[in-house]
Design a protein around this motif. Structure first.
Motif, short mmCIF file in Angstrom:
data_model
loop_
_atom_site.label_atom_id
_atom_site.label_comp_id
_atom_site.label_asym_id
_atom_site.label_seq_id
_atom_site.Cartn_x
_atom_site.Cartn_y
_atom_site.Cartn_z
N ALA A 46 1.44 -5.33 -13.01
CA ALA A 46 0.90 -4.06 -13.50
C ALA A 46 0.39 -4.20 -14.92
O ALA A 46 -0.67 -3.65 -15.28
N HIS A 47 1.10 -4.93 -15.74
CA HIS A 47 0.72 -5.13 -17.14
C HIS A 47 -0.62 -5.85 -17.23
O HIS A 47 -1.50 -5.49 -18.03
N ARG A 48 -0.78 -6.86 -16.40
CA ARG A 48 -2.03 -7.63 -16.41
C ARG A 48 -3.22 -6.74 -15.98
O ARG A 48 -4.30 -6.82 -16.57
N LEU A 49 -3.00 -5.90 -14.97
CA LEU A 49 -4.08 -5.05 -14.47
C LEU A 49 -4.38 -3.88 -15.42
O LEU A 49 -5.53 -3.48 -15.56
N ALA A 50 -3.35 -3.34 -16.06
CA ALA A 50 -3.52 -2.16 -16.90
C ALA A 50 -4.24 -2.47 -18.21
O ALA A 50 -4.94 -1.61 -18.76
N GLY A 51 -4.05 -3.67 -18.72
CA GLY A 51 -4.71 -4.03 -19.97
C GLY A 51 -4.21 -3.25 -21.17
O GLY A 51 -4.94 -3.07 -22.14
N VAL A 52 -2.96 -2.80 -21.10
CA VAL A 52 -2.36 -2.03 -22.20
C VAL A 52 -1.52 -2.98 -23.07
O VAL A 52 -0.69 -3.71 -22.54
N PRO A 53 -1.73 -2.98 -24.40
CA PRO A 53 -0.89 -3.83 -25.26
C PRO A 53 0.56 -3.36 -25.20
O PRO A 53 0.87 -2.23 -25.56
N CYS A 54 1.41 -4.22 -24.71
CA CYS A 54 2.81 -3.84 -24.48
C CYS A 54 3.64 -5.10 -24.41
O CYS A 54 3.27 -6.08 -23.77
N ARG A 55 4.78 -5.10 -25.08
CA ARG A 55 5.69 -6.24 -25.05
C ARG A 55 6.69 -6.05 -23.91
O ARG A 55 7.14 -4.93 -23.65
N ILE A 56 7.04 -7.15 -23.26
CA ILE A 56 8.00 -7.13 -22.15
C ILE A 56 9.21 -7.95 -22.54
O ILE A 56 9.09 -9.13 -22.91
N ALA A 57 10.38 -7.33 -22.48
CA ALA A 57 11.63 -8.02 -22.80
C ALA A 57 12.55 -7.93 -21.59
O ALA A 57 12.71 -6.87 -20.99
N ALA A 58 13.14 -9.05 -21.21
CA ALA A 58 14.05 -9.10 -20.07
C ALA A 58 15.48 -9.25 -20.56
O ALA A 58 15.77 -10.07 -21.43
N VAL A 59 16.37 -8.43 -19.99
CA VAL A 59 17.79 -8.51 -20.31
C VAL A 59 18.49 -9.33 -19.23
O VAL A 59 18.44 -8.98 -18.04
N VAL A 60 19.12 -10.42 -19.63
CA VAL A 60 19.82 -11.30 -18.69
C VAL A 60 21.30 -10.92 -18.72
O VAL A 60 21.99 -11.16 -19.70
N HIS A 61 21.76 -10.31 -17.62
CA HIS A 61 23.14 -9.84 -17.56
C HIS A 61 24.10 -10.90 -17.02
O HIS A 61 25.30 -10.87 -17.32
N ASN A 62 23.60 -11.82 -16.19
CA ASN A 62 24.45 -12.82 -15.54
C ASN A 62 23.85 -14.20 -15.69
O ASN A 62 22.68 -14.35 -16.08
N HIS A 63 24.61 -15.21 -15.35
CA HIS A 63 24.13 -16.58 -15.43
C HIS A 63 22.95 -16.78 -14.49
O HIS A 63 23.04 -16.49 -13.30
N LEU A 64 21.85 -17.31 -15.01
CA LEU A 64 20.71 -17.61 -14.16
C LEU A 64 21.06 -18.67 -13.13
O LEU A 64 20.52 -18.66 -12.02
N SER A 65 21.96 -19.57 -13.47
CA SER A 65 22.34 -20.64 -12.55
C SER A 65 22.91 -20.10 -11.26
O SER A 65 22.80 -20.72 -10.22
N ALA A 66 23.50 -18.91 -11.31
CA ALA A 66 24.03 -18.28 -10.09
C ALA A 66 23.06 -17.25 -9.54
O ALA A 66 22.78 -17.20 -8.35
#
Length: 205
Positions: A111-131
């Motif tokens: 959606a971000h790519r299509l919308a063309g709106v300047p916006c930062r995306i931050a991901a919250v990692v709650h658990n181990h990615l390995s699992a």
């Protein structure tokens, strides 16, 4: 194109670009309570906050602060969930989106790519990615795509030092690239609990 519903139709009554928090169904568990408390803390810091959820309020709806704009999305499917998010980004123009469920990065980044709106995306990692990213039967292609979506985020936030180390190792990033933000605590609720227990908050059994 499906249109998400919200209390306001524009970027904010005072003209400020909001900080959006994207999650799935709010639910009633620990992660839902953390998100609700996070909205309260961000409001207290002076941010305009949009809370994007799938469907209705759920059991925690009454606890959401009155100053938070609710945006109820009809779908967060990896493909057609892109369009409600596209509509939201074009209309509200948030300056950042904080994502609490990693599977939602796919429709959001599309959606971000299509919308063309300047916006930062931050991901919250709650658990181990390995699992978390190996639960799908060890699908390396799927895992690789998930890793790449995480690397494309403007910021990665882990809820503990151990989670940050695991994320940095799995993604091939320096540890400094993953910020640590411990889950917010409802101090007022703790005071009430301590008062009800005669001044001592007893551990849960």
């Amino acid at each position: 194109m499906a249109n998400p519903t919200s209390r306001r139709a524009d970027a904010g009554q005072d003209g400020r670009r909001p900080l959006a928090i994207l999650t799935g169904p709010l639910g009633q568990g620990g992660s839902g309570k953390i998100i609700v408390q996070q909205t309260a803390d961000l409001l207290a810091l002076g941010y305009a906050v949009d809370l994007l959820t799938l469907g209705g309020d759920g059991p925690l709806g009454a606890a959401i602060p009155a100053g938070v704009r609710r945006v109820r999305l009809p779908s967060l499917h990896p493909l057609w969930g892109t369009w409600p998010l596209f509509g939201y980004l074009r209309r509200a123009r948030p300056w950042a989106v904080l994502v609490h469920r990693l599977r939602l990065l796919r429709p959001l980044q599309q959606a971000h790519r299509l919308a063309g709106v300047p916006c930062r995306i931050a991901a919250v990692v709650h658990n181990h990615l390995s699992a978390q990213l190996e639960e799908g039967g060890g699908d390396r292609g799927r895992r690789g795509r998930s890793f790449e979506r995480l690397r494309r985020c403007d910021a990665l936030i882990a809820v503990s030092e151990e989670t940050a180390r695991d994320a940095a190792e799995r993604l091939g990033l320096p540890l400094a690239a993953v910020r640590i933000a411990y889950p917010p605590v409802d101090t007022e609720a703790l005071r009430v609990l301590a008062s009800a227990e005669g001044g001592v908050a007893r551990p849960a059994r």
